[in-house]
Design a protein around this motif. Structure first.
Motif, PDB file in Angstrom:
ATOM      1  N   ALA A  37      99.552 -79.304  21.518  1.00 27.38           N
ATOM      2  CA  ALA A  37     100.535 -79.218  22.663  1.00 27.38           C
ATOM      3  C   ALA A  37     101.953 -78.595  22.032  1.00 27.38           C
ATOM      4  N   LYS A  38     101.955 -78.428  20.959  1.00 27.84           N
ATOM      5  CA  LYS A  38     103.034 -77.830  20.117  1.00 27.84           C
ATOM      6  C   LYS A  38     103.006 -76.557  19.499  1.00 27.84           C
ATOM      7  N   LEU A  39     101.698 -75.835  19.705  1.00 35.93           N
ATOM      8  CA  LEU A  39     101.491 -74.662  19.402  1.00 35.93           C
ATOM      9  C   LEU A  39     102.615 -73.495  19.901  1.00 35.93           C
ATOM     10  N   THR A  40     102.941 -72.754  19.087  1.00 35.07           N
ATOM     11  CA  THR A  40     103.895 -71.512  19.705  1.00 35.07           C
ATOM     12  C   THR A  40     103.255 -70.261  19.191  1.00 35.07           C
ATOM     13  N   SER A  41     102.286 -70.187  18.567  1.00 36.03           N
ATOM     14  CA  SER A  41     101.572 -69.033  18.321  1.00 36.03           C
ATOM     15  C   SER A  41      99.933 -69.212  18.180  1.00 36.03           C
ATOM     16  N   ASN A  42      99.148 -68.030  18.002  1.00 36.21           N
ATOM     17  CA  ASN A  42      97.700 -68.323  18.103  1.00 36.21           C
ATOM     18  C   ASN A  42      97.158 -68.810  16.754  1.00 36.21           C
ATOM     19  N   LEU A  43      96.249 -69.440  16.487  1.00 34.06           N
ATOM     20  CA  LEU A  43      95.518 -69.910  15.252  1.00 34.06           C
ATOM     21  C   LEU A  43      94.811 -68.792  14.457  1.00 34.06           C
ATOM     22  N   ASP A  44      94.930 -68.706  13.286  1.00 31.78           N
ATOM     23  CA  ASP A  44      94.198 -67.927  12.486  1.00 31.78           C
ATOM     24  C   ASP A  44      93.620 -68.502  11.130  1.00 31.78           C
TER      25      ASP A  44
END
Length: 395
Positions: free
Chosen positions: A183-190
């Motif tokens: 819920a705190k993500l601000t960008s895509n995962l990589d």
């Protein structure tokens, strides 16, 4: 456009597979591509099917410890990453203690109470650790007739998900082992190139020694296992490995390979009336067949397992569909590992995951091609890793 392979090329690929003996392929650091991702990728592209088999062989070798585990059995089970209360998981090499009921029942049944037990799910209502439901919400049943004993007629095939060290470390470092972190993500995962995941399918044997013998003779790998039934009781016994997805991020779209025991149609059936033997409609692919034959001749302990196929590039047309008859049973006709997992995404505004179901009259379909970026506006991409959907809210 269908990928066709001339007979001459098939012969070359078969010869290449035959040449990939243990001395020719180095298993010592294969999970990190022996420190040479570009070299591994170059070799992989010569024959993806040969490399898929090399990985499968390496995963099924002894891990070198005194425990006698296969390498893949040292991977971290997802239930010990996405904990029920969203807590931070133990370090990669450590395991949560078994429920006390499991070693106690194992001791009574003459099993090894200190050995490894695969956790094959919790069947109680509302449990997030479902071990029998496939993506489409259906389950796969065993047949009602020999060689399945009467006590196992129509029992459900069970599933288990595991991940490699670098996959685990990335999840922990980015604190996405629970929904609070997502819920705190601000960008895509990589994820790193050395990320691995496995998904396995199992026939439940329990304590039936006769059934265990039959499955052993048909080349199934047997493991100690347990699950929680719908009444909350622990069931402890043996299980037989019927299928395995082997996934890593050697390529940006990840590499998707899948294996299954070729005797599976003897044991599992479709949901037709009357049921029919459950076969694989997506393979083995033409490219996989000669490589299967070569490796099956070399490795007697894996001789009854076969590679169904490999996907690794969204721009390649073939194979468009790839499924495991044990893991994607009823929707093989619209199953693409790469396409479905490319939809792994999370909306922090909605606190919900992307829905990859495609509306279709008369049923549900799944994407067989990668969807355009415009479909994911408002979502953070999860880099193909749908296992993150198992993350729980912290409590």
């Amino acid at each position: 456009m269908r990928r066709t392979i001339p007979i001459v090329v098939l012969s070359v690929l078969s010869g290449l597979a035959q040449a990939q003996t243990p001395s020719a392929f180095n298993c010592s650091n294969f999970l990190t591509f022996n420190g040479d991702q570009s070299g591994t990728l170059s070799t992989f592209q010569q024959s993806p099917e040969t490399m898929a088999w090399n990985w499968f062989v390496c995963l099924n070798q002894a891990d070198g410890s005194n425990g006698g585990l296969r390498v893949w059995e040292t991977f971290k089970p997802s239930d010990q990453v996405y904990l029920l209360k969203g807590a931070e998981p133990l370090p990669y090499s450590e395991r949560e203690n078994l429920p006390s009921e499991v070693p106690a029942l194992a001791q009574k049944q003459g099993m090894d109470p200190k050995g490894l037990f695969q956790f094959l799910g919790n069947d109680t209502a509302g449990s997030p650790q479902n071990g029998v439901q496939q993506v489409d919400g259906l389950a796969l049943k065993m047949r009602s007739g020999a060689p399945v004993p009467p006590s196992k007629h129509e029992q459900l095939v069970r599933f288990h998900l595991l991940m490699g060290k670098d996959t685990f470390n990335y999840i922990v470092a980015n604190k996405v082992y629970n929904r609070d972190g997502l819920a705190k993500l601000t960008s895509n995962l990589d994820f790193p190139a050395t990320a691995w995941e496995l998904k396995t399918s199992w026939f439940w044997i329990g304590t039936d020694q006769g059934f265990k013998t039959v499955l052993t003779e048909d080349g199934y790998y047997i493991s100690q296992a347990y699950y929680v039934d719908s009444t909350g009781q622990y069931q402890v016994g043996y299980a037989a490995l019927s299928g395995m997805h082997v996934i890593n991020k050697l390529t940006p779209d990840w590499v998707w390979t899948t294996f299954e025991n070729r005797n599976n149609p003897k044991y599992t059936v479709t949901n037709d009336t009357p049921p029919k033997p459950m076969t694989n409609s997506t393979g083995p692919t033409d490219a996989a067949k000669p490589v299967n034959s070569s490796f099956q001749q070399q490795y007697s302990n894996l001789a009854q397992y076969e590679l169904i196929g490999v996907q690794y590039d969204q721009h390649r047309a073939e194979p468009k569909l790839l499924a495991n008859s044990q893991l994607e049973s009823a929707f093989q006709g619209s199953s693409s590992c790469l396409a479905c997992h490319s939809t792994a995404a999370y909306s922090t505004k909605k606190n919900s995951f992307f829905s990859f179901n495609i509306d279709h009259t008369g049923g549900i379909l799944y994407p067989t091609s990668v969807l355009p970026d415009k479909d994911f506006v408002g979502y953070q991409k999860l880099d193909y890793v749908w296992s993150l959907k198992r993350a729980q809210w912290k409590r």
